[in-house]
Motif scaffolding. Sequence first.
Motif, mmCIF file in Angstrom:
data_model
loop_
_atom_site.group_PDB
_atom_site.id
_atom_site.type_symbol
_atom_site.label_atom_id
_atom_site.label_comp_id
_atom_site.label_asym_id
_atom_site.label_seq_id
_atom_site.Cartn_x
_atom_site.Cartn_y
_atom_site.Cartn_z
ATOM 1 N N SER A 194 51.516 -108.028 -72.756
ATOM 2 C CA SER A 194 52.481 -107.027 -72.300
ATOM 3 C C SER A 194 52.052 -106.434 -70.965
ATOM 4 O O SER A 194 52.874 -106.242 -70.061
ATOM 5 N N ALA A 195 50.766 -106.136 -70.821
ATOM 6 C CA ALA A 195 50.260 -105.565 -69.575
ATOM 7 C C ALA A 195 50.409 -106.537 -68.416
ATOM 8 O O ALA A 195 50.738 -106.132 -67.295
ATOM 9 N N LYS A 196 50.192 -107.822 -68.653
ATOM 10 C CA LYS A 196 50.374 -108.834 -67.599
ATOM 11 C C LYS A 196 51.804 -108.825 -67.080
ATOM 12 O O LYS A 196 52.031 -108.911 -65.871
ATOM 13 N N ALA A 197 52.764 -108.714 -67.989
ATOM 14 C CA ALA A 197 54.169 -108.667 -67.586
ATOM 15 C C ALA A 197 54.449 -107.425 -66.744
ATOM 16 O O ALA A 197 55.156 -107.490 -65.732
ATOM 17 N N VAL A 198 53.883 -106.297 -67.140
ATOM 18 C CA VAL A 198 54.054 -105.041 -66.399
ATOM 19 C C VAL A 198 53.432 -105.157 -65.009
ATOM 20 O O VAL A 198 54.037 -104.774 -64.005
ATOM 21 N N ILE A 203 45.262 -94.521 -73.847
ATOM 22 C CA ILE A 203 45.654 -94.665 -75.250
ATOM 23 C C ILE A 203 47.118 -95.064 -75.326
ATOM 24 O O ILE A 203 47.987 -94.389 -74.763
ATOM 25 N N LEU A 204 47.372 -96.166 -76.020
ATOM 26 C CA LEU A 204 48.739 -96.640 -76.222
ATOM 27 C C LEU A 204 49.194 -96.288 -77.635
ATOM 28 O O LEU A 204 48.485 -96.537 -78.606
ATOM 29 N N ASP A 224 54.585 -101.904 -76.006
ATOM 30 C CA ASP A 224 55.715 -101.248 -75.340
ATOM 31 C C ASP A 224 55.491 -101.276 -73.827
ATOM 32 O O ASP A 224 54.685 -100.529 -73.284
ATOM 33 N N LYS A 225 56.202 -102.168 -73.156
ATOM 34 C CA LYS A 225 56.012 -102.353 -71.711
ATOM 35 C C LYS A 225 56.346 -101.097 -70.919
ATOM 36 O O LYS A 225 55.713 -100.819 -69.904
ATOM 37 N N ALA A 230 47.801 -109.027 -77.646
ATOM 38 C CA ALA A 230 49.197 -108.599 -77.500
ATOM 39 C C ALA A 230 49.324 -107.568 -76.380
ATOM 40 O O ALA A 230 50.269 -107.622 -75.577
ATOM 41 N N ILE A 231 48.373 -106.635 -76.312
ATOM 42 C CA ILE A 231 48.372 -105.654 -75.219
ATOM 43 C C ILE A 231 48.229 -106.379 -73.888
ATOM 44 O O ILE A 231 48.944 -106.090 -72.928
ATOM 45 N N GLU A 232 47.312 -107.340 -73.823
ATOM 46 C CA GLU A 232 47.089 -108.085 -72.584
ATOM 47 C C GLU A 232 48.367 -108.775 -72.110
ATOM 48 O O GLU A 232 48.726 -108.708 -70.932
#
Length: 104
Positions: free
Chosen positions: A21-25, A75-76, A81-82, A17-19
């Motif tokens: 969101s991070a890809k979109a960012v 740390i998230l 959260d984008k 899920a982090i990946e």
Amino acid sequence: MLKILCVCGCGLGSSFAIEMSAKAVLKKLEIDADIDHTTISEASAFNSDIILTQKTFADILNADASEEEQRRVIILNKLTDKTEIEQKIVAFLKARDMKDGRHE
């Protein structure tokens, strides 16, 4: 190219899920990056510039890490959260005089 690793306990749920969101960012910021996800136990096998994770896993990663290795751990608080991911990646790059994952 910037190398980013997303880490969680099993390497499936929250790290994936982090990946995503991070890809979109990264796409929004036009940053070319190699991004992957894995388990906390396998994270040390990866060569990465940034590790995105939650506090519990950051504490484990940082336990025996050098000061330089600790600086790459972000740390998230809200894993998908984008806005938070964007702010923290941009701050990381600025602190290291990097633009688009490359030194300026």
